[in-house]
Design a protein around this motif. Sequence first.
Motif, PDB file in Angstrom:
ATOM      1  N   GLU A   1       0.825  -1.209   0.000  1.00 40.12           N
ATOM      2  CA  GLU A   1       0.000   0.000   0.000  1.00 40.12           C
ATOM      3  C   GLU A   1       0.857   1.255   0.000  1.00 40.12           C
ATOM      4  O   GLU A   1       0.569   2.207  -0.740  1.00 40.12           O
TER       5      GLU A   1
ATOM      6  N   ASN B   1      -2.972  -2.380   3.903  1.00 44.67           N
ATOM      7  CA  ASN B   1      -4.334  -2.888   3.707  1.00 44.67           C
ATOM      8  C   ASN B   1      -4.561  -3.386   2.286  1.00 44.67           C
ATOM      9  O   ASN B   1      -5.699  -3.674   1.896  1.00 44.67           O
TER      10      ASN B   1
ATOM     11  N   TYR C   1      -2.498  -7.858   1.911  1.00 40.43           N
ATOM     12  CA  TYR C   1      -2.228  -8.478   3.205  1.00 40.43           C
ATOM     13  C   TYR C   1      -2.499  -9.989   3.207  1.00 40.43           C
ATOM     14  O   TYR C   1      -2.027 -10.706   4.084  1.00 40.43           O
TER      15      TYR C   1
ATOM     16  N   ASN D   1      -1.969  -5.297   7.878  1.00 39.98           N
ATOM     17  CA  ASN D   1      -2.931  -4.206   8.109  1.00 39.98           C
ATOM     18  C   ASN D   1      -2.299  -3.118   8.963  1.00 39.98           C
ATOM     19  O   ASN D   1      -2.863  -2.687   9.962  1.00 39.98           O
TER      20      ASN D   1
ATOM     21  N   SER E   1      -8.030  -7.732   9.769  1.00 34.34           N
ATOM     22  CA  SER E   1      -8.532  -8.828   8.937  1.00 34.34           C
ATOM     23  C   SER E   1      -8.371 -10.188   9.613  1.00 34.34           C
ATOM     24  O   SER E   1      -8.845 -11.203   9.092  1.00 34.34           O
TER      25      SER E   1
END
Length: 453
Positions: free
Chosen positions: A122, A161, A164, A193, A199
């Motif tokens: 990310e 995010n 992952y 995350n 998650s």
Amino acid sequence: MLATAAGALLAVTAAVLTAPHAAQAAEASTGFHVSDGRLLDANGEDFVLRGVNHAHAWYTAKTPQALKDIKALGANSARVVLSTGDQWTRNDTADVAAIVEQCKASRLVCVLEAHDTTGYGEAGAAVPLTRAVDYWKGIKSAVEGQEKYIILNLGNEPYGNTGYENWTSGTTDAIKSMRAAGFKHTIMVDAPNWGQDWSFTMRDNAAGVFAADPDKNTVFSIHMYGVYDTAAEVQDYLNRFVSQKLPIVVGEFGDAHSDGNPDEDAIMATAQQLGLGYMGWSWSGNGGGVEYLDMATGFDAGQLTTWGQRIFNGTNGIKATAHEAGVYGSGGTGGGDGDGDGDGGTSTGACQVTYKLSDWGSTFNADVTIRNTGTTAVKGWKLQFPFPGDQRVNSAWNAKVSQQGAAVTATHESWTETIPAGGSVSFGLNGSSASANSIPSTFALNSASCTKA
């Protein structure tokens, strides 16, 4: 959390710890190792991390004094931020070797972490765990032979995010690569995350990752910020690891954050209750809008912030709960009163036991307090009691606890060895039960009956 350079950090992850796990024990080790779900030091003593993070990568000149100050405030450990050179200036072999010596001089256990992996997938500049492995291999001579004093935190918050889902395979491959390269250290692995594992990828796959480590010497680290803003969320996450007998630490957390208000009281209380490690973020030098995470203003130990006062001096804080690692000669796990009779101390009947039960159905915690109602101190103790049903002990803290059938025996740790006249010591245990839970009916201290409070 994320950290940025040029004197400004966003925040980072740091966990520590430690929790139970009764899978395969690590083979005999000369350094830190996981056994029966607990982090043990080279002396075989249970060790619970109680410390804070220090952003060495951006404040290299501050490190020697920062470590001394962190120790003076009661910590037994520090998580030290390093750079692989992919995003920030590389902390080379000589620099890391110096850090290790500074940690030892301050009698701290240091968790060394590679930070450039933060938010990979990310964050555009972040690098994968393979680059962190390359870094550890490149500075191996600085950490080899130091397994008694340091833990290697593979890579900070290695997935954001996005992507992952690759955490399990990426982390497993990285651990195997480290072992193949000859690293015998305890390896700490961060959650995806941005470290917060909303998650539940790490939670649900940790058992497989642990089993894949040839040395069975992996500890899991969760970073608790806005995702963990209630006591229920904190307790549920940590207890799920404990119930699986997997070692978990809270490597990073704060008392406030832009993504929500973490429940630092619950984090510290639950860690203490379960005997898990924690490391707060961070000593000093935060920027980019999260300056409120500084514990010391301007790296000045004499100017602790509200957050600094809370984590060092508050309830369940570092000063009240930290114990120096036994490898620094601060004592062992106990083991008796020295008279060779194996009873752990002088027999006494002047005792009272309080057994506080927190029952969640299939799992439970028991907080046990032994009060010495006599006129002389008890040095070295063994408390015995029978479980009233099918309860089984999973883990314990502040005492060594064993079980044979329904019979439970708890013996002191070095820091709980003496029960002063008129004073008390406390320990806790986590267990499981398939049927109704209740409080034991009898207790005996050094073979003499105690009254129940």
